[in-house]
Structure formats: structure tokens, C-alpha cells
Design an enzyme around this catalytic site. Structure first.
Site, PDB file in Angstrom:
ATOM      1  N   HIS A  94       0.856  -1.198   0.000  1.00  0.00           N
ATOM      2  CA  HIS A  94       0.000   0.000   0.000  1.00  0.00           C
ATOM      3  C   HIS A  94       0.891   1.247   0.000  1.00  0.00           C
ATOM      4  O   HIS A  94       1.944   1.261   0.642  1.00  0.00           O
ATOM      5  CB  HIS A  94      -0.917  -0.014   1.236  1.00  0.00           C
ATOM      6  CG  HIS A  94      -1.999   1.014   1.156  1.00  0.00           C
ATOM      7  ND1 HIS A  94      -1.767   2.338   1.416  1.00  0.00           N
ATOM      8  CD2 HIS A  94      -3.305   0.907   0.805  1.00  0.00           C
ATOM      9  CE1 HIS A  94      -2.895   3.014   1.241  1.00  0.00           C
ATOM     10  NE2 HIS A  94      -3.854   2.162   0.855  1.00  0.00           N
ATOM     11  N   GLU A 166      -3.933   1.138  -7.656  1.00  0.00           N
ATOM     12  CA  GLU A 166      -4.231   2.282  -6.805  1.00  0.00           C
ATOM     13  C   GLU A 166      -3.309   3.445  -7.173  1.00  0.00           C
ATOM     14  O   GLU A 166      -2.206   3.567  -6.607  1.00  0.00           O
ATOM     15  CB  GLU A 166      -3.996   1.922  -5.334  1.00  0.00           C
ATOM     16  CG  GLU A 166      -4.922   0.869  -4.788  1.00  0.00           C
ATOM     17  CD  GLU A 166      -5.263   1.161  -3.335  1.00  0.00           C
ATOM     18  OE1 GLU A 166      -6.433   1.416  -3.045  1.00  0.00           O
ATOM     19  OE2 GLU A 166      -4.347   1.164  -2.498  1.00  0.00           O
TER      20      GLU A 166
END
Ligand code: PEP
Length: 252
Positions: A94, A166
Site C-alpha cells: 500500500h 491504486e
């Protein structure tokens, strides 16, 4: 039709009382034919979440994992421990882990290996920053991030994983990528992985994350190249998250 994956990433939010309320509310949404619900509470609450989830339809996701299995690693949590408490998935790479914990391609690969060896499923986050986006390098950056894993391990490690596209500039900013861009990148990821192995790609889900809200969710979730969504801010308040689930439930 395969059910879409909807992941609530609660990040560093909530407390015991709130998580209990949150999961109780989610229990009313578990029978959808359109999506499967995944929840990533703060790791501390995974065990408790497992106890109160009353149906296998809510999947538990860890926000992190250590690359080691046991030993002198103060403060860390291993894949085996996560597995022990019924966690099924782990978010890896992430952008917030890259930014605040200096995680790089090497660490990410080690974590993917630890996740796989623990019989958990990695949710591998990839994506470009704003400069790279402006310079039209999105495809190349995503390719490089996947290529590192393949070159330094083996394409087979990507079998039965989830890749979360993302774009960093879309995370927590309120500025989502438009559907044409998402479509282009997801198709490119499929093309790139297929060019190396045609079978593995069939065993990979590609989801999108970045400022999903009640205005953009319809357009994005209905795209055939989007297997699901990783949702941050809009999942923190149960009222907002269930609003998104209701929108999907009402899709024709
Ligand atoms: C995320 O952190 O993965 C994310 C998608 O956050 P947000 O929905 O808040 O952009």
C-alpha cells in the site's frame, strides 16, 4: 457472473465498540449476488472481528504482515498468526506503507512470499504517483512493479492473487481516476501478464482503489475489467459504506 470484491480498509480508525457495530451492520449485506464483502480492520481487531462475523461471506483482510515467520522481530505479526485467527487476505505494498514505512519492491516481494507460504492471499497494490501520471508513465510504472516480482521470483507467485491498481494521486485525495484511465491500465496489466503466461492471468483479480464515493462507484464497479474495489475513506463510517453497498445492490 463472478462476484465483485468490495474491500473496506479501515486503516487506523475505530475501536472495539465501533468495530462490533460495524460488523453487525455488515451482516445484513452478506447475501448479495453482486459482491463479496472484505473487511480490513486495524490488525488488533482481526481476532475479535473473526469472533463476531457470523457468516463466511465476510472475508478478513490484514492491513500488513511481517516477512518473517517467527523470531526476534518485536512488534511484528506473522502470516501464520494471521492464518490462525482466520484471516484470508493481506494488503501488501500500500502506498502508505511505502511512504511512512519505506517499503520498497524488495520488502513487498518478501511479504508476498510470506503471505503465500502462510496460505493467505496477497492483495498487491501498485500504481503511479502524480508526476508519473502527468508524464503518461502509468502503464510503465505498473509494469515495472509487477515485473520486479516476476523477475525476482516467478510468475507463478501471482497465481491466486489480487492486484489492486491504486494510483497514488487518487488515494485519500477525493480525486478518483476516470474510468477510461482505469480501463486502460487494467487492460494493460492483463495484456502484460498474459504475454508471459496466459493461464496465470485467469487466476488473478484486478481491482481499483482511490477515492471511491457514492458519485463514482456505479461507473467504476460496472466496468468489466474491474473485479472489485479497495475503499478507504468512504468505508470508515458504516453509514457511508452501506450507502455504497446499497448503490451496488440497486444496480440493474
Ligand atoms: C486506499 O487507501 O487504499 C484507498 C483507496 O483510500 P481512499 O478510498 O480513501 O482513496
Amino acid at each position: 457472473m463472478n462476484k465483485k470484491i468490495i474491500i473496506a480498509n479501515l486503516k487506523l480508525n475505530g475501536n472495539l465498540k465501533y468495530i462490533k457495530k460495524y460488523i453487525k451492520k455488515l451482516n445484513k449485506y452478506i447475501n448479495s449476488k453482486i459482491y463479496k464483502i472484505f473487511i480490513a480492520p486495524p490488525i488488533l481487531y482481526l481476532y475479535f472481528s473473526n469472533l463476531i462475523i457470523n457468516n463466511k461471506n465476510i472475508k478478513l483482510v490484514s492491513q500488513n504482515i511481517d516477512k518473517n515467520f517467527s523470531g526476534s522481530y518485536t512488534g511484528e505479526i506473522s502470516g501464520k498468526m494471521l492464518k490462525d485467527i482466520n484471516t484470508k487476505y493481506v494488503i501488501i505494498g500500500h502506498s502508505e506503507r511505502k511512504k511512512y514505512h519505506k517499503e520498497n519492491n524488495k520488502t513487498i516481494l518478501k511479504k508476498i512470499i510470506a503471505t503465500k507460504k502462510s496460505n493467505l492471499i496477497p492483495i498487491i497494490c501498485i500504481g503511479e504517483n502524480i508526476e508519473e501520471y502527468n508524464k503518461k508513465k502509468s502503464k510503465n510504472i505498473c509494469k515495472k512493479q509487477i515485473q520486479y516480482i516476476i523477475k525476482n521470483n516467478n510468475i507463478k507467485i501471482l497465481k491466486n492473487t489480487i492486484i489492486a491498481y491504486e494510483p497514488i494521486w487518487a488515494i485519500g485525495t477525493g480525486k478518483n481516476a476516470d474510468i477510461n484511465h482505469i480501463n486502460k491500465i487494467h487492460k494493460y496489466i492483463i495484456k502484460y501478464i498474459s504475454s508471459i503466461n496466459k493461464n496465470i492471468i485467469k487466476k488473478i483479480k484486478i481491482i481499483y482503489g482511490g477515492s471511491i464515493n457514492d458519485k463514482n462507484i456505479c461507473n467504476i464497479i460496472t466496468n468489466k475489467y474491474v473485479d472489485g474495489l479497495l475503499i478507504g475513506k468512504s468505508s470508515w463510517k458504516i453509514k457511508n459504506f452501506t450507502k455504497l453497498l446499497n448503490i451496488i445492490n440497486n444496480l440493474k
